[in-house]
Design a protein around this motif. Sequence first.
Motif, PDB file in Angstrom:
ATOM      1  N   PRO A  72       0.800  -1.223   0.000  1.00  0.00           N
ATOM      2  CA  PRO A  72       0.000   0.000   0.000  1.00  0.00           C
ATOM      3  C   PRO A  72       0.832   1.273   0.000  1.00  0.00           C
ATOM      4  N   GLU A  73       2.151   1.143   0.226  1.00  0.00           N
ATOM      5  CA  GLU A  73       3.043   2.295   0.261  1.00  0.00           C
ATOM      6  C   GLU A  73       4.247   2.034  -0.625  1.00  0.00           C
ATOM      7  N   ASP A  74       4.918   3.118  -1.060  1.00  0.00           N
ATOM      8  CA  ASP A  74       6.167   2.961  -1.802  1.00  0.00           C
ATOM      9  C   ASP A  74       7.220   2.297  -0.921  1.00  0.00           C
ATOM     10  N   LEU A  75       8.039   1.457  -1.533  1.00  0.00           N
ATOM     11  CA  LEU A  75       9.135   0.841  -0.802  1.00  0.00           C
ATOM     12  C   LEU A  75      10.221   1.875  -0.533  1.00  0.00           C
ATOM     13  N   PRO A  76      10.972   1.732   0.562  1.00  0.00           N
ATOM     14  CA  PRO A  76      12.041   2.689   0.869  1.00  0.00           C
ATOM     15  C   PRO A  76      13.073   2.761  -0.251  1.00  0.00           C
ATOM     16  N   SER A  77      13.652   3.928  -0.437  1.00  0.00           N
ATOM     17  CA  SER A  77      14.637   4.122  -1.500  1.00  0.00           C
ATOM     18  C   SER A  77      15.847   3.217  -1.318  1.00  0.00           C
ATOM     19  N   GLU A  78      16.218   2.949  -0.057  1.00  0.00           N
ATOM     20  CA  GLU A  78      17.355   2.058   0.191  1.00  0.00           C
ATOM     21  C   GLU A  78      17.070   0.647  -0.328  1.00  0.00           C
ATOM     22  N   LEU A 379       3.304   6.635  19.759  1.00  0.00           N
ATOM     23  CA  LEU A 379       3.559   6.553  18.331  1.00  0.00           C
ATOM     24  C   LEU A 379       5.045   6.744  18.068  1.00  0.00           C
ATOM     25  N   ALA A 380       5.627   5.895  17.219  1.00  0.00           N
ATOM     26  CA  ALA A 380       7.048   5.992  16.904  1.00  0.00           C
ATOM     27  C   ALA A 380       7.263   5.838  15.405  1.00  0.00           C
ATOM     28  N   ALA A 381       8.252   6.570  14.886  1.00  0.00           N
ATOM     29  CA  ALA A 381       8.665   6.451  13.486  1.00  0.00           C
ATOM     30  C   ALA A 381      10.095   6.954  13.379  1.00  0.00           C
ATOM     31  N   GLY A 382      10.808   6.494  12.333  1.00  0.00           N
ATOM     32  CA  GLY A 382      12.204   6.858  12.159  1.00  0.00           C
ATOM     33  C   GLY A 382      12.383   8.080  11.279  1.00  0.00           C
ATOM     34  N   THR A 383      13.488   8.803  11.475  1.00  0.00           N
ATOM     35  CA  THR A 383      13.744  10.007  10.685  1.00  0.00           C
ATOM     36  C   THR A 383      13.952   9.704   9.210  1.00  0.00           C
ATOM     37  N   ARG A 384      14.317   8.449   8.873  1.00  0.00           N
ATOM     38  CA  ARG A 384      14.455   8.066   7.468  1.00  0.00           C
ATOM     39  C   ARG A 384      13.132   7.563   6.896  1.00  0.00           C
ATOM     40  N   ASP A 385      12.058   7.785   7.598  1.00  0.00           N
ATOM     41  CA  ASP A 385      10.724   7.344   7.180  1.00  0.00           C
ATOM     42  C   ASP A 385       9.769   8.533   7.294  1.00  0.00           C
ATOM     43  N   PRO A 386      10.042   9.623   6.543  1.00  0.00           N
ATOM     44  CA  PRO A 386       9.295  10.871   6.750  1.00  0.00           C
ATOM     45  C   PRO A 386       7.803  10.755   6.513  1.00  0.00           C
TER      46      PRO A 386
END
Length: 439
Positions: A72-78, A379-386
């Motif tokens: 449902p979401e784009d895969l990370p660029s890495e 709620l938590a999320a990473g800085t590389r996951d804007p």
Amino acid sequence: MDAILELRVVDGPLAVACWVLAVAGALYLLWAVLAPRPRWRGLAFLAGAAVLAPAITLLVHWILVDVASVFPEDLPSEVLLDVGIGVFGILLAVLCMVRLGRARRRWGRRIAAVGSALAVVLLAGQQINAYFGLNLTVGDLTGSSLSRIAPLEPALERGGATAVPLSGWRPPGDLPSTGELRKVQIPNPASGFAARDAYVYFPPAYSAAVRPELPVLVLMAGQPGGPADWLSGGQLRGRMDRFAREHDGVAPVVVVVDPIGNPSANTLCMDTKLGKAETYLVQDVAPWIKEHLSVSTDPARWAAGGFSFGATCSVQLLAKHPELFGSALGFAAEKEPALAKERSKTIDTAFDGDTAAFEAQLPAHFFAQGGHEGQFLFLAAGTRDPDFIAQAHVIADQARGGGTEVHEEIVQGEGHSWEMIAKAMPVGLEMLAGRWGFP
């Protein structure tokens, strides 16, 4: 054998070996493409592969995400970069075959080209696994770690020992240093939902002759995925054992459940024609826990939690079922459940195009009604996951509007991965411990 199964695959000697093999393989493939004359043709082939590899990667990504809605979401660029490296290795092997032609005496070179491409693909897979942090050891990859988990036995069920309220319990001096992990197939009489095995973590305090009635943490994995992901990438047992050692052997009883059904499914954690996932959690799982395990039945001492799909599900349970859950831990939660990037696809597939019916089931709808005072949402999320940071802000505003206490944890340097959870979960657990009155 145990030493082999415990070898780490995301770092250490095996990761170094993957790099060495891949670099050697890539150098061989480059030589095999460029060595035959005319040299200009090899350079042209190489330039074409360098352009074609990212093009193929992006095309496949577009098909999987935008057309087939596998994700449902784009895969990370890495992750896309690692996939592109694997595709580039395969293209180099194909070009090597073309340059070798049909000469019968070149089978050794052909085999070397295939082996070299496989080495490049292996490194790409290793790097993708390392990014998500899902399978950390050889045992995780082979599934042997799961095969060692025993089924739940009667001695660990509610009738196996006397239980008292946690506030009146004192830890004996002979508590074990680690907890127990068991698997169980939770019955589904209300929902008929075909869930996979659940896993239950019992903290050291549960092993006492007189048990405390412990809080409950219901965890759910991401999609694609399953309950076992919390044991491998989530390192559940080790993490909860460390938490328990800091609290005199006390930790929540953790039940890792499956509202997905199979790795490729997406139930939205709702009751739709895709399955009765919500009924399974609310009318099958929750009653089974209360009936079979020595736990508190106070919703203030129950929390839902999860990663990605599981995080979204935990927010839904908190918003829609305050009679069951007083808290939730959402690691990379979506602002609403989704089958595809286009909202219309989700509504068309699961609700026959009825937007009102879909929105009536969203957390935003229930938070907007108010009356959620006393609840807590982490709620938590990473800085590389804007994107997921932005979605966490939306969820937080909705929940605060309904009266829920919210804490947002932004994890530096991490993306949409289990490593983000490794850094954020201890913070969330400590906040729950304070609310639950842990020693």
